[in-house]
Design an enzyme around this catalytic site. Structure first.
Site, PDB file in Angstrom:
ATOM      1  N   SER A   9       0.961  -1.407   0.481  1.00 30.71           N
ATOM      2  CA  SER A   9      -0.224   0.022  -0.117  1.00 30.71           C
ATOM      3  C   SER A   9       1.015   0.792   0.305  1.00 30.71           C
ATOM      4  CB  SER A   9      -1.224  -0.266   1.228  1.00 30.71           C
ATOM      5  OG  SER A   9      -1.082   1.585   1.564  1.00 30.71           O
ATOM      6  N   HIS A  34      -1.404  -1.171  -3.874  1.00 34.71           N
ATOM      7  CA  HIS A  34      -2.090  -0.898  -3.613  1.00 34.71           C
ATOM      8  C   HIS A  34      -2.462   0.684  -3.778  1.00 34.71           C
ATOM      9  CE1 HIS A  34      -5.826  -2.282  -1.270  1.00 34.71           C
ATOM     10  NE2 HIS A  34      -5.583  -1.359  -0.614  1.00 34.71           N
ATOM     11  N   ASP A  36      -4.777   3.586  -1.806  1.00 28.27           N
ATOM     12  CA  ASP A  36      -5.495   3.920  -1.240  1.00 28.27           C
ATOM     13  C   ASP A  36      -6.145   5.299  -1.086  1.00 28.27           C
ATOM     14  OD1 ASP A  36      -5.694   2.001   0.789  1.00 28.27           O
ATOM     15  OD2 ASP A  36      -3.768   2.199   1.248  1.00 28.27           O
ATOM     16  N   MET A  38      -9.793   7.697  -0.811  1.00 23.68           N
ATOM     17  CA  MET A  38     -10.526   8.423   0.046  1.00 23.68           C
ATOM     18  C   MET A  38     -10.258   9.603   0.404  1.00 23.68           C
ATOM     19  SD  MET A  38      -7.749   7.127   3.727  1.00 23.68           S
ATOM     20  CE  MET A  38      -6.854   5.837   4.185  1.00 23.68           C
ATOM     21  N   HIS A  70      -8.212   1.204  -3.963  1.00 22.15           N
ATOM     22  CA  HIS A  70      -9.056   0.835  -3.236  1.00 22.15           C
ATOM     23  C   HIS A  70     -10.109   1.825  -2.848  1.00 22.15           C
ATOM     24  CE1 HIS A  70      -9.178  -0.206   1.235  1.00 22.15           C
ATOM     25  NE2 HIS A  70     -11.026   0.002   0.775  1.00 22.15           N
ATOM     26  N   MET A  72     -12.398   4.018  -0.881  1.00 21.63           N
ATOM     27  CA  MET A  72     -13.045   4.621   0.026  1.00 21.63           C
ATOM     28  C   MET A  72     -13.919   5.397   0.144  1.00 21.63           C
ATOM     29  SD  MET A  72     -10.177   3.008   2.457  1.00 21.63           S
ATOM     30  CE  MET A  72      -8.848   3.402   1.491  1.00 21.63           C
ATOM     31  N   MET A 141     -11.688  -6.663   4.970  1.00 20.91           N
ATOM     32  CA  MET A 141     -11.035  -5.283   5.128  1.00 20.91           C
ATOM     33  C   MET A 141     -10.907  -6.189   6.766  1.00 20.91           C
ATOM     34  SD  MET A 141     -10.299  -2.668   4.165  1.00 20.91           S
ATOM     35  CE  MET A 141      -9.301  -1.786   5.387  1.00 20.91           C
ATOM     36  N   GLY A 146      -9.676   3.781   6.366  1.00 22.81           N
ATOM     37  CA  GLY A 146      -9.389   5.198   6.959  1.00 22.81           C
ATOM     38  C   GLY A 146      -7.707   5.383   7.250  1.00 22.81           C
ATOM     39  N   GLY A 148      -3.819   3.817   7.810  1.00 20.89           N
ATOM     40  CA  GLY A 148      -2.719   2.101   8.134  1.00 20.89           C
ATOM     41  C   GLY A 148      -1.843   2.439   9.350  1.00 20.89           C
ATOM     42  N   GLY A 149      -1.252   1.336   9.538  1.00 23.83           N
ATOM     43  CA  GLY A 149      -0.666   1.792  10.889  1.00 23.83           C
ATOM     44  C   GLY A 149      -1.529   1.218  11.534  1.00 23.83           C
ATOM     45  N   ASP A 175      -6.534  -6.868   3.783  1.00 22.03           N
ATOM     46  CA  ASP A 175      -6.030  -5.031   4.158  1.00 22.03           C
ATOM     47  C   ASP A 175      -6.012  -5.003   5.377  1.00 22.03           C
ATOM     48  OD1 ASP A 175      -4.783  -2.462   3.497  1.00 22.03           O
ATOM     49  OD2 ASP A 175      -6.995  -1.842   1.969  1.00 22.03           O
ATOM     50  N   GLY A 176      -5.003  -4.533   5.978  1.00 24.66           N
ATOM     51  CA  GLY A 176      -4.783  -3.943   6.749  1.00 24.66           C
ATOM     52  C   GLY A 176      -4.268  -4.966   8.070  1.00 24.66           C
ATOM     53  N   GLY A 177      -3.288  -3.862   8.767  1.00 30.05           N
ATOM     54  CA  GLY A 177      -2.093  -4.966   9.788  1.00 30.05           C
ATOM     55  C   GLY A 177      -1.594  -5.864   9.481  1.00 30.05           C
ATOM     56  N   GLY A 197       0.996  -2.351   3.970  1.00 32.35           N
ATOM     57  CA  GLY A 197       1.733  -0.735   3.693  1.00 32.35           C
ATOM     58  C   GLY A 197       2.875  -0.766   4.929  1.00 32.35           C
ATOM     59  N   THR A 198       2.549  -0.498   6.459  1.00 30.96           N
ATOM     60  CA  THR A 198       3.721  -0.348   7.386  1.00 30.96           C
ATOM     61  C   THR A 198       4.936  -1.893   7.265  1.00 30.96           C
ATOM     62  OG1 THR A 198       1.714   0.064   8.676  1.00 30.96           O
ATOM     63  CG2 THR A 198       3.934   0.575   9.311  1.00 30.96           C
TER      64      THR A 198
HETATM   65  C1  DX5 Z   1      -6.867   1.629   5.218  1.00 32.23           C
HETATM   66  C2  DX5 Z   1      -5.746   0.824   4.038  1.00 32.23           C
HETATM   67  C3  DX5 Z   1      -4.849   0.315   3.635  1.00 32.23           C
HETATM   68  C4  DX5 Z   1      -3.623   0.769   4.649  1.00 32.23           C
HETATM   69  C5  DX5 Z   1      -2.386  -0.726   4.866  1.00 32.23           C
HETATM   70  O1  DX5 Z   1      -7.938   2.195   5.304  1.00 32.23           O
HETATM   71  O2  DX5 Z   1      -6.776   0.502   2.968  1.00 32.23           O
HETATM   72  O3  DX5 Z   1      -4.408  -0.328   2.541  1.00 32.23           O
HETATM   73  O4  DX5 Z   1      -2.744   0.771   3.372  1.00 32.23           O
HETATM   74  O5  DX5 Z   1      -1.864  -0.265   6.092  1.00 32.23           O
HETATM   75  P1  DX5 Z   1      -1.115  -0.739   6.850  1.00 32.23           P
HETATM   76  O6  DX5 Z   1      -0.766  -1.983   6.233  1.00 32.23           O
HETATM   77  O7  DX5 Z   1       0.023   0.084   7.228  1.00 32.23           O
HETATM   78  O8  DX5 Z   1      -2.161  -1.206   7.649  1.00 32.23           O
HETATM   79 ZN    ZN Z   2      -5.999  -0.071   1.346  1.00 28.88          ZN
END
Ligand code: DX5
Ligand code: ZN
Length: 219
Positions: A9, A34, A36, A38, A70, A72, A141, A146, A148-149, A175-177, A197-198
């Protein structure tokens, strides 16, 4: 189960150097990027829109890299044509953002993109069962969308399991964590498209992190 696809991401990258970050991730072995999107309405945060995706596409020609957008956003219908023109390969809308799911999927396909549908942590997997025959991907999800991290929500894994059991060939994205510490939960549940992402951008060696995520899914 379909092959692993690892999708860093770019939200976790350096936005002042997006071209460099995207190319770096591709060199490190990413399958997809990926992206994002928003809108500050569907989620309490703002990122980028089609003009920026157009610029990244200008730097990474179609075919060289797969853009997994993605969305959002509220009213996902509004941006389909702009994202198709910008060079998006996959347009993943949120189930919760529309009531006209089938019409939206048709519109995405007519614009030449793959169609994905994302579900938030509180939306049951059964919400998308009837849509799957028309969809190219379902995104489960594993954080509230909303930011990252955030911390991976392991309690979303039964939804991945239910989808994998019913649809053995479906691309199921999480997606997420996601990181080396959480990937086994997602892989064992049956996810094959992994957003991180992270987990990739902050890893000491992103190339190694991407390879480790892929190995965990393909094992
Ligand atoms: C959150 C995003 C994710 C986010 C993931 O709303 O959709 O794609 O960037 O980041 P990590 O991997 O750090 O949770
Ligand atoms: Zn995403």
């Amino acid at each position: 189960m379909p092959e692993a696809k690892i999708a860093p991401s770019i939200l976790a990258g350096d936005f002042a150097n997006l071209e460099y970050e995207c190319k770096r991730m591709m060199k490190c072995g990413s399958d997809w990027l990926h992206i994002d999107i928003m809108d500050g309405h569907f989620v309490p945060n703002l990122t980028i829109g089609a003009p920026v995706v157009t610029c990244i596409r200008g730097a990474l020609p179609k075919g060289d890299s797969f853009f997994d957008c993605h969305m959002m956003v509220s009213e996902p219908e509004r941006w389909v044509d702009d994202f198709a023109k910008a060079g998006s390969d996959l347009y993943c809308f949120h189930y919760e953002a529309t009531t006209e799911h089938e019409a939206l999927i048709d519109k995405i396909h007519a614009a030449g993109m793959r169609a994905g549908c994302a579900i938030k942590p509180k939306t049951p997997a059964s919400a998308v069962f009837d849509l799957v025959p028309k969809l190219d991907m379902v995104l489960v999800m594993t954080v509230e969308p909303g930011f990252g991290g955030q911390k991976f929500m392991r309690d979303c894994m039964p939804k991945v399991e239910a989808l994998r059991l019913k649809f053995p060939e479906l691309d199921i994205e999480v997606d997420g964590g996601l990181s080396i510490d959480t990937i086994d939960f997602a892989a064992d549940a049956g996810a094959n498209v992994i957003v991180a992402g992270t987990g990739v951008f902050r890893a000491q060696d992103p190339q190694e992190a991407i390879a480790a995520l892929r190995t965990a899914v393909n094992k």
